[in-house]
Scaffold this active site. Sequence first.
Site, PDB file in Angstrom:
ATOM      1  N   LYS A 193      -6.682  -4.845  -3.339  1.00 18.84           N
ATOM      2  CA  LYS A 193      -7.366  -5.418  -2.180  1.00 18.84           C
ATOM      3  C   LYS A 193      -8.296  -4.376  -1.582  1.00 18.84           C
ATOM      4  O   LYS A 193      -8.121  -3.168  -1.806  1.00 18.84           O
ATOM      5  CB  LYS A 193      -6.356  -5.880  -1.129  1.00 18.84           C
ATOM      6  CG  LYS A 193      -5.550  -4.759  -0.477  1.00 18.84           C
ATOM      7  CD  LYS A 193      -4.517  -5.320   0.483  1.00 18.84           C
ATOM      8  CE  LYS A 193      -3.713  -4.243   1.178  1.00 18.84           C
ATOM      9  NZ  LYS A 193      -4.500  -3.444   2.142  1.00 18.84           N
ATOM     10  N   ASP A 247       0.793  -1.239   0.000  1.00 19.11           N
ATOM     11  CA  ASP A 247       0.000   0.000   0.000  1.00 19.11           C
ATOM     12  C   ASP A 247       0.824   1.286   0.000  1.00 19.11           C
ATOM     13  O   ASP A 247       0.422   2.286   0.616  1.00 19.11           O
ATOM     14  CB  ASP A 247      -0.946   0.006   1.201  1.00 19.11           C
ATOM     15  CG  ASP A 247      -1.905  -1.160   1.210  1.00 19.11           C
ATOM     16  OD1 ASP A 247      -1.875  -1.968   0.271  1.00 19.11           O
ATOM     17  OD2 ASP A 247      -2.688  -1.269   2.174  1.00 19.11           O
ATOM     18  N   CYS A 306      -2.332  -2.611   7.762  1.00 21.28           N
ATOM     19  CA  CYS A 306      -2.237  -3.529   6.623  1.00 21.28           C
ATOM     20  C   CYS A 306      -0.953  -4.342   6.614  1.00 21.28           C
ATOM     21  O   CYS A 306      -0.958  -5.498   6.184  1.00 21.28           O
ATOM     22  CB  CYS A 306      -2.406  -2.750   5.320  1.00 21.28           C
ATOM     23  SG  CYS A 306      -4.088  -2.110   5.111  1.00 21.28           S
TER      24      CYS A 306
END
Length: 203
Positions: free
Chosen positions: A110, A10, A143
């Site tokens: 995702k 990310d 995450c």
Amino acid sequence: MSTTAVLVVDMQNGFLHPEGSLARAGMGLPDAEPVIRATEALLARARGAGLPVFYSRHVISAGGPEMSPRWRAAAAPAFAVEPRMLSHGSWDARILDRLAPAADEVVIDKNRYDAFLYTGLEDALRALGVERLLVAGVLTNVCVESTVRGALERRFEVAVAGDATAAYEGFRAPSLAAMSALFATVAPWSELLPSPDAERTMA
């Protein structure tokens, strides 16, 4: 090292760029720049060694219906300045240019914290015979940690480049400590991926 892959979690404009949704909402990550530099160096070393590099990218639908109520509430200031925060196809959701994937590197979209959940990440790793993951990314305690736990449950060996992760003040160190205790090897990226010269010296 042939069974090792790097996973960048990310590292997107919305999280890291000065014009991203979080920064514009006054929620920018305090240690973003050194973490970006560490990740640049990690990627250069990994690519030089011929290791496969994977990326996860957190993308949501307009308004964030996939988000939990608590996360949606926490992100309200960012939505106020950028209604398309992390939306599919938006600039905010793109990987930071400085860390952009090469043409042959896999990007997994995702909408959950764990990059393995409801995605093809595990299949893509297994297809290359990957057994060990070296993880970098944001946010350390969200995450990154969720993905590390997911990797361990799927029987991958996991290492976390602690200096190539970022979180808000007060969260990064406890998360790294928790991962180090039970889930992963945690160290600076250069210790986890030593240079060829260093490997020859140790031998």
